[in-house]
Design a protein around this motif. Structure first.
Motif, mmCIF file in Angstrom:
data_model
loop_
_atom_site.group_PDB
_atom_site.id
_atom_site.type_symbol
_atom_site.label_atom_id
_atom_site.label_comp_id
_atom_site.label_asym_id
_atom_site.label_seq_id
_atom_site.Cartn_x
_atom_site.Cartn_y
_atom_site.Cartn_z
ATOM 1 N N UNK A 15 -56.109 41.357 -8.817
ATOM 2 C CA UNK A 15 -56.882 41.835 -9.958
ATOM 3 C C UNK A 15 -58.366 41.533 -9.766
ATOM 4 N N UNK A 16 -58.663 40.337 -9.320
ATOM 5 C CA UNK A 16 -60.053 39.952 -9.093
ATOM 6 C C UNK A 16 -60.651 40.696 -7.898
ATOM 7 N N UNK A 17 -59.821 40.988 -6.917
ATOM 8 C CA UNK A 17 -60.300 41.765 -5.780
ATOM 9 C C UNK A 17 -60.715 43.167 -6.187
ATOM 10 N N UNK A 18 -59.933 43.797 -7.055
ATOM 11 C CA UNK A 18 -60.285 45.128 -7.542
ATOM 12 C C UNK A 18 -61.560 45.065 -8.379
ATOM 13 N N UNK A 19 -61.687 43.992 -9.181
ATOM 14 C CA UNK A 19 -62.920 43.832 -9.945
ATOM 15 C C UNK A 19 -64.132 43.730 -9.038
ATOM 16 N N UNK A 20 -63.992 43.011 -7.943
ATOM 17 C CA UNK A 20 -65.087 42.894 -6.983
ATOM 18 C C UNK A 20 -65.378 44.225 -6.303
ATOM 19 N N UNK A 21 -64.334 45.033 -6.104
ATOM 20 C CA UNK A 21 -64.544 46.360 -5.539
ATOM 21 C C UNK A 21 -65.422 47.197 -6.473
ATOM 22 N N UNK A 22 -65.194 47.065 -7.784
ATOM 23 C CA UNK A 22 -66.041 47.756 -8.745
ATOM 24 C C UNK A 22 -67.480 47.291 -8.661
ATOM 25 N N UNK A 23 -67.652 45.996 -8.459
ATOM 26 C CA UNK A 23 -68.999 45.440 -8.302
ATOM 27 C C UNK A 23 -69.709 46.057 -7.096
ATOM 28 N N UNK A 24 -68.958 46.246 -6.003
ATOM 29 C CA UNK A 24 -69.548 46.794 -4.786
ATOM 30 C C UNK A 24 -69.803 48.292 -4.887
ATOM 31 N N UNK A 25 -68.862 49.013 -5.530
ATOM 32 C CA UNK A 25 -68.977 50.468 -5.594
ATOM 33 C C UNK A 25 -69.971 50.939 -6.646
ATOM 34 N N UNK A 26 -70.218 50.106 -7.665
ATOM 35 C CA UNK A 26 -71.077 50.533 -8.758
ATOM 36 C C UNK A 26 -72.432 51.078 -8.323
ATOM 37 N N UNK A 27 -73.222 50.301 -7.562
ATOM 38 C CA UNK A 27 -74.534 50.813 -7.138
ATOM 39 C C UNK A 27 -74.436 52.072 -6.285
ATOM 40 N N UNK A 28 -73.394 52.153 -5.462
ATOM 41 C CA UNK A 28 -73.244 53.336 -4.598
ATOM 42 C C UNK A 28 -72.936 54.575 -5.440
ATOM 43 N N UNK A 29 -71.968 54.443 -6.346
ATOM 44 C CA UNK A 29 -71.618 55.571 -7.224
ATOM 45 C C UNK A 29 -72.796 55.939 -8.107
ATOM 46 N N UNK A 30 -73.458 54.912 -8.664
ATOM 47 C CA UNK A 30 -74.611 55.187 -9.523
ATOM 48 C C UNK A 30 -75.715 55.902 -8.774
ATOM 49 N N UNK A 34 -88.212 41.608 0.309
ATOM 50 C CA UNK A 34 -87.839 42.377 1.502
ATOM 51 C C UNK A 34 -88.209 43.857 1.404
ATOM 52 N N UNK A 35 -88.577 44.327 0.211
ATOM 53 C CA UNK A 35 -89.089 45.687 0.070
ATOM 54 C C UNK A 35 -88.055 46.783 0.001
ATOM 55 N N UNK A 36 -86.797 46.492 -0.330
ATOM 56 C CA UNK A 36 -85.772 47.520 -0.444
ATOM 57 C C UNK A 36 -85.859 48.214 -1.804
ATOM 58 N N UNK A 37 -85.438 49.487 -1.841
ATOM 59 C CA UNK A 37 -85.323 50.197 -3.099
ATOM 60 C C UNK A 37 -84.091 49.742 -3.856
ATOM 61 N N UNK A 38 -83.930 50.200 -5.124
ATOM 62 C CA UNK A 38 -82.782 49.748 -5.933
ATOM 63 C C UNK A 38 -81.427 50.030 -5.286
ATOM 64 N N UNK A 39 -81.240 51.255 -4.768
ATOM 65 C CA UNK A 39 -79.955 51.585 -4.159
ATOM 66 C C UNK A 39 -79.745 50.797 -2.869
ATOM 67 N N UNK A 40 -80.813 50.678 -2.065
ATOM 68 C CA UNK A 40 -80.706 49.898 -0.823
ATOM 69 C C UNK A 40 -80.374 48.439 -1.127
ATOM 70 N N UNK A 41 -80.998 47.912 -2.175
ATOM 71 C CA UNK A 41 -80.717 46.524 -2.564
ATOM 72 C C UNK A 41 -79.266 46.378 -3.014
ATOM 73 N N UNK A 42 -78.777 47.350 -3.781
ATOM 74 C CA UNK A 42 -77.393 47.303 -4.231
ATOM 75 C C UNK A 42 -76.421 47.330 -3.069
#
Length: 522
Positions: free
Chosen positions: A150-165, A304-312
């Motif tokens: 369950x926590x692993x799937x939650x972490x997957x959401x954390x990782x995918x959020x910036x990419x999907x957004x 480091x100068x990354x944009x929002x998506x790059x930082x995510x």
């Protein structure tokens, strides 16, 4: 396994054959809430531009969600225990979906803030039932594995959020980040209705309406004060007044819960050392993690100068490590050989080491050093979180699982809000002290503002001062996580001597004769 059955070490023959399908549905529901949080982070510039939102309004678009969620979690857990966890989860999905639709259609910042409040209430109902449903569906032997997944799937959401957004914002208007929630809510609603079994407190206690009201007002006021503190000052009336109101209401809540025969939150739970250890350690961990990850986004973008998506994208290694270790079962195979205190202390030490690595190795613009820190943090979370959650849920009666789940979420929200506020204030104070002579201290509110005020001649000194202050604040976060791990391990270890090894979730009776306590009468 009946809903009213005690949580015992069930034999394999007694296990539900559809339990892993039920877990998949529960994970889908949790994914909705977590995905929305991380999707929104990359949309802040678009919201500011399209809605004409001020900085304060943008902060409230994000803060209102946490405010509503933190204020409602304990009450939501009590509702779930009394009236049914499945029912409350379905109501939460409906509210979350309606709030998402309202957010997508909002045309003013005020409308969006109101929609986010509705989503926060719905999210509280979902989070308060997630862990409760897991511990009511799986027996003691399989609970750690289920919690880890369950926590692993939650972490997957954390990782995918910036990419999907980032992908949605690249091709559609900003409201698409809320529209994407609707099909997931609809699918989740159908799946919960069809597959998830109902469970609730078999004693059918009367609702503790006064306790719910006192807890909601107290928690909302305290979190509001924490959010206001960095902007208005910790000694300003706009911070102290709501903070004092919150403390008074929470004190009244505790007194009422000790006297009422049907408490929303049984204060006797806190006599259990395992329970105290897990929740107190959890607050410090949330403090350090929430604040340090808040600082990391500024580190990646401003230093480091990354944009929002790059930082995510560059924060993804932590979440992907958690997913890999939890969903493959590797994390559980390692930690199952350790007592719960050792698993918690070891995992949180890894997390603290990761935070320190980010602070020290990333100080001079080294992303590989930051990535190493994120990998260590991910491994630490995968080891510590299931053991800590199991310690909380095993130390209370199973019919009170909703309240236990809600309390965990509440303390996590409080710790996270405190971490962002306090470590953000430490960063600002250190940065202000490092500014060159002639640059006003107010410019320390952000690095771009300070650079614009200082001009090219002092730009190098300003940038170095910000990086140094950022490192100091991140190290404070690392110390908080380490102390949280040691505190939780020490308290849990005091009652773990007679418990089975492996950090597995055990029944309340395993807390020892002086710790075990039946459910409240009713």
């Amino acid at each position: 396994m009946s809903a009213a059955a005690p949580m015992t070490q069930a034999a394999p023959a007694e296990r539900r054959p559809d339990r892993w399908l039920i877990l998949a549905v529960i994970c889908l529901v949790q994914l909705v809430v977590i995905l929305d949080n991380t999707v929104l982070n990359v949309a802040v510039p678009s919201l500011t531009k399209e809605l004409g939102a001020t900085t304060a309004q943008t902060q409230w678009v994000i803060g209102t969600y946490s405010l509503a969620q933190a204020g409602m979690l304990i009450a939501a857990g009590g509702l779930a225990d009394r009236y049914g966890r499945k029912l409350v989860q379905m109501i939460g999905l409906v509210l979350f979906g309606v709030g998402s639709l309202g957010g997508a259609l909002a045309s003013t910042p005020g409308q969006l803030i109101a929609a986010r409040a509705g989503m926060g209430v719905g999210g509280s109902l979902l989070l308060a039932t997630t862990i409760a449903l897991v511990v009511r569906t799986f027996d003691a032997e399989e609970q750690p594995k289920a919690l880890g997944a369950c926590m692993g799937v939650g972490s997957l959401g954390f990782a995918l959020g910036p990419i999907i957004g980032g992908a949605l914002l690249a091709h559609f208007w900003w409201g698409s980040i809320f529209i994407v929630n609707l099909p997931v809510c609809a699918l989740g609603l159908l799946a919960v209705a069809k597959f998830v079994p109902e469970s609730k407190d078999p004693q059918g206690e009367r609702p503790d309406l006064l306790g719910a009201l006192l807890s909601i007002v107290g928690l909302v006021a305290v979190v509001y004060a924490i959010i206001q503190g960095p902007g208005y000052g910790w000694t300003s009336a706009r911070t102290l007044v709501p903070g004092a109101i919150g403390v008074v209401f929470l004190a009244a809540f505790i007194l009422w819960e000790r006297r009422t025969p049907h408490p929303l939150l049984d204060m006797a739970f806190f006599r259990n050392a395992r329970f105290r250890g897990a929740v107190s350690g959890g607050v410090l961990v949330s403090f350090g993690m929430g604040g340090s990850l808040f600082l990391l986004t500024q580190h990646l973008q401003f230093v480091l100068g990354y944009g929002p998506l790059e930082a995510g994208l560059r924060t993804a290694p932590m979440a992907l490590t958690i997913v890999l270790l939890n969903l493959t079962g590797l994390g559980m195979r390692i930690t199952s050989k350790l007592p719960a205190p050792v698993a918690i202390a070891g995992g949180l030490s890894l997390m603290a080491g990761g935070l320190a690595a980010i602070a020290v190795l990333g100080r001079h613009g080294s992303y590989p050093g930051i990535m190493l820190g994120l990998l260590l943090m991910g491994a630490g979370v995968a080891c510590a979180q299931p053991a800590m959650a199991g310690s909380v849920m095993s130390s209370i009666p199973p019919e009170k699982a909703g309240v236990g789940s809600g309390l965990m979420g509440t303390l996590s929200e409080l710790g996270n809000s405190l971490g962002v506020a306090v470590l953000g204030a430490v960063l600002t104070a250190g940065f202000a002290a490092s500014l060159p002579t002639g640059v006003p201290k107010d410019a320390a509110r952000s690095l771009p503002e300070a650079l614009a005020t200082a001009g090219p001649r002092d730009a190098h000194q300003v940038a170095n001062g910000f990086a140094d202050s950022l490192t100091s604040a991140q190290l404070i976060g690392a110390v908080a996580v380490l102390l949280g791990g040691l505190l939780a391990a020490w308290l849990i270890g005091r009652v773990a001597a007679g418990a089975p090894a492996g950090g597995q979730v055990t029944g309340p009776a395993d807390a020892g004769p002086s710790e075990a306590r039946p459910a409240a009468a009713g």
